[in-house]
Design a protein around this motif. Structure first.
Motif, PDB file in Angstrom:
ATOM      1  N   PRO A 104       2.464  19.089  -0.144  1.00  0.00           N
ATOM      2  CA  PRO A 104       2.129  17.977   0.750  1.00  0.00           C
ATOM      3  C   PRO A 104       2.574  16.636   0.168  1.00  0.00           C
ATOM      4  CG  PRO A 104       0.287  19.488   0.600  1.00  0.00           C
ATOM      5  CD  PRO A 104       1.298  19.936  -0.431  1.00  0.00           C
ATOM      6  N   SER A 105       3.017  15.741   1.029  1.00  0.00           N
ATOM      7  CA  SER A 105       3.443  14.417   0.559  1.00  0.00           C
ATOM      8  C   SER A 105       3.444  13.443   1.719  1.00  0.00           C
ATOM      9  CB  SER A 105       4.859  14.505  -0.028  1.00  0.00           C
ATOM     10  OG  SER A 105       5.781  14.821   0.992  1.00  0.00           O
ATOM     11  N   GLY A 106       3.331  12.151   1.360  1.00  0.00           N
ATOM     12  CA  GLY A 106       3.338  11.102   2.379  1.00  0.00           C
ATOM     13  C   GLY A 106       1.938  10.555   2.606  1.00  0.00           C
ATOM     14  N   ALA A 107       1.795   9.726   3.602  1.00  0.00           N
ATOM     15  CA  ALA A 107       0.490   9.110   3.889  1.00  0.00           C
ATOM     16  C   ALA A 107       0.522   8.512   5.289  1.00  0.00           C
ATOM     17  CB  ALA A 107       0.194   7.992   2.880  1.00  0.00           C
ATOM     18  N   ALA A 108      -0.646   8.477   5.927  1.00  0.00           N
ATOM     19  CA  ALA A 108      -0.777   7.750   7.198  1.00  0.00           C
ATOM     20  C   ALA A 108      -1.879   6.726   7.034  1.00  0.00           C
ATOM     21  CB  ALA A 108      -1.112   8.709   8.338  1.00  0.00           C
ATOM     22  N   LEU A 109      -1.626   5.514   7.491  1.00  0.00           N
ATOM     23  CA  LEU A 109      -2.630   4.449   7.439  1.00  0.00           C
ATOM     24  C   LEU A 109      -2.888   3.994   8.873  1.00  0.00           C
ATOM     25  CD1 LEU A 109      -4.283   2.582   5.557  1.00  0.00           C
ATOM     26  CD2 LEU A 109      -2.353   0.994   5.590  1.00  0.00           C
TER      27      LEU A 109
ATOM     28  N   PRO B 122      -7.046   6.376  -2.863  1.00  0.00           N
ATOM     29  CA  PRO B 122      -5.961   5.400  -2.695  1.00  0.00           C
ATOM     30  C   PRO B 122      -6.451   3.965  -2.920  1.00  0.00           C
ATOM     31  CG  PRO B 122      -6.664   6.275  -0.561  1.00  0.00           C
ATOM     32  CD  PRO B 122      -7.487   6.976  -1.603  1.00  0.00           C
ATOM     33  N   VAL B 123      -5.527   3.083  -3.244  1.00  0.00           N
ATOM     34  CA  VAL B 123      -5.858   1.666  -3.395  1.00  0.00           C
ATOM     35  C   VAL B 123      -6.409   1.164  -2.045  1.00  0.00           C
ATOM     36  CG1 VAL B 123      -4.940  -0.607  -4.003  1.00  0.00           C
ATOM     37  CG2 VAL B 123      -3.915   1.454  -4.972  1.00  0.00           C
ATOM     38  N   GLY B 124      -7.411   0.308  -2.134  1.00  0.00           N
ATOM     39  CA  GLY B 124      -8.011  -0.218  -0.903  1.00  0.00           C
ATOM     40  C   GLY B 124      -9.156   0.652  -0.412  1.00  0.00           C
ATOM     41  N   PHE B 125      -9.243   1.877  -0.934  1.00  0.00           N
ATOM     42  CA  PHE B 125     -10.312   2.806  -0.535  1.00  0.00           C
ATOM     43  C   PHE B 125     -11.125   3.199  -1.770  1.00  0.00           C
ATOM     44  CE2 PHE B 125      -7.072   3.068   2.647  1.00  0.00           C
ATOM     45  CZ  PHE B 125      -7.729   3.278   3.848  1.00  0.00           C
ATOM     46  N   GLY B 126     -11.126   2.329  -2.765  1.00  0.00           N
ATOM     47  CA  GLY B 126     -11.917   2.581  -3.962  1.00  0.00           C
ATOM     48  C   GLY B 126     -11.096   3.058  -5.141  1.00  0.00           C
ATOM     49  N   GLY B 127      -9.767   3.158  -4.995  1.00  0.00           N
ATOM     50  CA  GLY B 127      -8.939   3.640  -6.100  1.00  0.00           C
ATOM     51  C   GLY B 127      -8.079   2.539  -6.704  1.00  0.00           C
ATOM     52  N   ASP B 128      -7.441   2.867  -7.837  1.00  0.00           N
ATOM     53  CA  ASP B 128      -6.558   1.920  -8.511  1.00  0.00           C
ATOM     54  C   ASP B 128      -5.115   2.381  -8.375  1.00  0.00           C
ATOM     55  OD1 ASP B 128      -8.576   0.271  -9.483  1.00  0.00           O
ATOM     56  OD2 ASP B 128      -9.012   1.739 -11.067  1.00  0.00           O
TER      57      ASP B 128
ATOM     58  N   ALA C 164      -7.221   6.439   5.975  1.00  0.00           N
ATOM     59  CA  ALA C 164      -5.989   6.982   5.394  1.00  0.00           C
ATOM     60  C   ALA C 164      -6.005   8.504   5.418  1.00  0.00           C
ATOM     61  CB  ALA C 164      -5.832   6.493   3.954  1.00  0.00           C
ATOM     62  N   ILE C 165      -4.855   9.081   5.791  1.00  0.00           N
ATOM     63  CA  ILE C 165      -4.672  10.538   5.698  1.00  0.00           C
ATOM     64  C   ILE C 165      -3.670  10.762   4.563  1.00  0.00           C
ATOM     65  CG2 ILE C 165      -3.974  12.647   6.908  1.00  0.00           C
ATOM     66  CD1 ILE C 165      -4.483  11.157   9.575  1.00  0.00           C
ATOM     67  N   LEU C 166      -4.080  11.568   3.574  1.00  0.00           N
ATOM     68  CA  LEU C 166      -3.281  11.733   2.357  1.00  0.00           C
ATOM     69  C   LEU C 166      -3.113  13.209   2.016  1.00  0.00           C
ATOM     70  CD1 LEU C 166      -4.760   9.152  -0.171  1.00  0.00           C
ATOM     71  CD2 LEU C 166      -2.774   8.921   1.299  1.00  0.00           C
ATOM     72  N   PRO C 167      -2.166  13.523   1.137  1.00  0.00           N
ATOM     73  CA  PRO C 167      -2.070  14.906   0.671  1.00  0.00           C
ATOM     74  C   PRO C 167      -3.381  15.333   0.003  1.00  0.00           C
ATOM     75  CG  PRO C 167      -0.151  13.654  -0.019  1.00  0.00           C
ATOM     76  CD  PRO C 167      -1.114  12.666   0.567  1.00  0.00           C
TER      77      PRO C 167
ATOM     78  N   TRP D  89       0.843  -1.212   0.000  1.00  0.00           N
ATOM     79  CA  TRP D  89       0.000   0.000   0.000  1.00  0.00           C
ATOM     80  C   TRP D  89       0.876   1.259   0.000  1.00  0.00           C
ATOM     81  CZ3 TRP D  89      -1.209   4.352   2.961  1.00  0.00           C
ATOM     82  CH2 TRP D  89      -2.397   5.000   2.603  1.00  0.00           C
ATOM     83  N   PHE D  90       1.929   1.245   0.821  1.00  0.00           N
ATOM     84  CA  PHE D  90       2.802   2.427   0.845  1.00  0.00           C
ATOM     85  C   PHE D  90       3.565   2.559  -0.479  1.00  0.00           C
ATOM     86  CE2 PHE D  90       2.212   2.116   5.527  1.00  0.00           C
ATOM     87  CZ  PHE D  90       1.727   3.405   5.718  1.00  0.00           C
ATOM     88  N   VAL D  91       3.910   1.421  -1.106  1.00  0.00           N
ATOM     89  CA  VAL D  91       4.561   1.505  -2.416  1.00  0.00           C
ATOM     90  C   VAL D  91       3.607   2.170  -3.419  1.00  0.00           C
ATOM     91  CG1 VAL D  91       5.536   0.189  -4.337  1.00  0.00           C
ATOM     92  CG2 VAL D  91       6.048  -0.504  -1.986  1.00  0.00           C
TER      93      VAL D  91
END
Ligand code: SAH
Length: 548
Positions: A395-400, A538-544, A527-530, A150-152
């Protein structure tokens, strides 16, 4: 079914301008209405409430006098179940009842015999079959591998930054999740090479050592600095830094932080409140001049921790049937404070979600608030999206965040649990030996993150089962099974690998099981995203996967 406190979800979302909180699409909709009853396995709301209040609610002042008397009278004879229980009782006899959050903090991470920081006897482990609970990374390696993937996918989607990537884990337990993530990220050398450092936020010295052993090797040296403890990762030769809180990790605008929190937020201390009707005469005494009124008012009262009366038994305390009586009788109980405490005046007024409960539920409403969860969520958001104190041009990065709690925005209540050797026990029995946890308020985390940074948006929560299935858990588990079958053929070791195949199957099925009480349903991912105006899911939340 657990009584739910209706939440003005629409109202909350409207306040967050520019589609910053992206909840799941219809069709992926969460089915959460039975969530907490599932966690509590068959408890009735009343039985559960008693579990908290010990079946007794004396009016505050009278009760406290009784408690103090009890303490003085029996100080010499009363046997507390653990050294920490004695310390807590001594503190309460000096200062009066303590907030539930203070009790939880001492029990989990206190210097004297906290559950994570000192109570564990030699060779005893919190995790696994012989310990108190089992977590997803300990059930199957596939869990950590998919989180690594997921982070990749986020790193790819956000433009493959070539340096400045940080991996941060809060509450890493035995280090298994980070180990599985790192092994997986090694298969993507471009991303692996972009990582500058790995940070582990861990309160427990014992667990810090266990993590270092796993990630760096037993013999790798560990040094101490002002920031924390340092060693070198066995996979990548990257520095790993252990800190006790996330505040000790430097924030810098050119870093791309990838933050993982698995079963961390449920261990953070909560405050608990009950809404009561205060008659006009008392309401005047207890309210500020501007709010004085001639009619009765609704006011929040904090539920505070006091010792149980000396000589209490499970029967006298009416320990509910949902809790095992294998522990000694609880040393403490929750009591409603009869005066508005500082926290009662401030915390339930701190969000429109809580304020609405006064109208939608009324007297008797219960409410749990976790200020530390909001602090962590705000910190994650500031690292990813920037803040006034730490501006970030891009902004960049992600929190899961993966944990259990309502996925429909309802505010948790009466959710404190005690766990001992895989059984539910009273949260007030054997302080320091009993694990404590509470439902995570995902909506409060979303709200804190969005309020903390203009540069982030929030996706989810989605059920763990949905998240892992869309991340390809079945395909990954099939690969492991096929590899095991092929190895068995070449080595002709028949029986052993058949069992392995069966174990892999059972493990991943357990993680995605969406039956009542199943981990796939009870656990959620957020998930917290930019900030990107909700255009990319994001993948896993309805995205590809994008940006390959
Ligand atoms: N994520 C791991 C462990 C979950 S148990 C897993 O899923 O297996 C909770 C973890 O958080 C433990 O490592 C515990 O020591 C740590 N922890 C609990 N409260 C903490 C706090 N206030 N600050 C830092 N770490 C904490």
């Amino acid at each position: 079914m657990r009584p739910v406190v209706p939440l003005p979800l629409r109202g909350v979302q409207q306040r967050f301008a520019r589609r910053k909180w992206i909840t799941p699409r219809v069709g992926q909709a969460l089915q959460t209405s039975h969530l907490s009853s599932a966690v509590r396995s068959g408890s009735s709301p009343n039985a559960d409430r008693k579990s908290h209040l010990g079946g007794r609610r004396l009016s505050g002042a009278a009760h406290l006098r009784n408690q103090n008397l009890g303490l003085e009278d029996v100080e010499d004879v009363r046997k507390w179940s653990t050294p920490l229980a004695k310390q807590l009782a001594d503190a309460i006899s000096m200062t009066g009842p303590i907030p539930l959050a203070s009790f939880m903090r001492m029990c989990l991470t206190g210097d004297v015999g906290g559950y994570y920081t000192g109570a564990i006897q030699e060779n005893r482990d919190q995790f696994g079959l012989k310990g108190d609970f089992v977590t997803s990374p300990e059930i199957s390696q596939v869990f950590g591998e998919l989180i690594g993937v997921w982070f990749v996918t986020e790193w790819l989607a956000q433009g493959r930054q070539r340096q400045g990537v940080e991996l941060i884990e809060v509450g890493p337990g035995r280090g298994t999740l980070m180990d599985d993530m790192l092994r997986t990220i090694q298969s993507f050398p471009a991303m692996a090479n972009s990582i500058d450092a790995i940070y582990m936020v861990e309160a427990s010295a014992e667990l810090r050592l266990a993590q270092k052993k796993l990630l760096c090797g037993e013999d790798a040296p560990m040094t101490e600095s002002k920031v924390g403890y340092h060693s070198i990762c066995k996979y990548t030769s990257l520095p790993i830094v252990w800190t006790e809180t996330i505040k000790s990790i430097p924030i810098s605008p050119d870093k791309m932080p990838f933050i993982i929190a698995h079963e961390f937020f449920d261990a953070l201390p909560i405050h608990a409140f009950e809404l009561i009707t205060v008659p006009a005469s008392n309401a005047k005494e207890n309210s500020s001049p501007s709010t004085k009124t001639t009619s009765s008012t609704l006011q929040w009262r904090e539920l505070v921790v006091t010792p149980t009366p000396p000589g209490s038994t499970h029967d006298s305390l009416r320990t509910p049937s949902t809790q095992s009586r294998s522990t000694p009788p609880p040393d403490f109980q929750l009591t409603r404070s009869d005066q508005p405490t500082r926290h009662a005046l401030y915390l339930p007024e701190s969000s429109p979600r809580y304020r609405a409960i006064k109208k939608t539920v009324g007297p008797g409403a219960l409410l749990e608030i976790c200020p530390d969860a909001s602090l962590y969520a705000s910190d994650f958001a500031a690292r990813i999206g920037g803040s006034a104190k730490h501006p970030k041009s891009k902004p960049s990065g992600a929190a899961l965040i993966l944990d259990y709690g309502p996925g429909d925005g309802t505010v948790p209540m009466n959710s404190l649990r005690g766990i001992r050797r895989h059984q539910r026990v009273s949260p007030f029995a054997e302080p320091g030996l009993t694990d404590l946890s509470a439902d995570v308020d995902f909506a409060a985390i979303a709200e804190a993150a969005i309020n903390a940074s203009e540069g982030v948006e929030v996706h989810g929560p989605v059920e763990q089962g949905v998240f892992l299935e869309t991340m390809g858990i079945k395909e990954r588990a099939d690969m492991l099974v096929n590899a095991a079958a092929a190895a068995a053929k070449s080595k002709s070791d028949g029986g052993g690998s058949e069992k392995y195949v069966e174990d892999v199957r059972k493990a991943w099925n357990r993680l995605v099981d969406r039956g009542p009480g199943g981990m796939g349903k009870v656990y959620k991912a957020l998930a917290i995203l930019p900030e990107n105006d909700g255009r990319r899911r994001p993948v896993g939340f309805g995205g590809d996967v994008t940006g390959q």
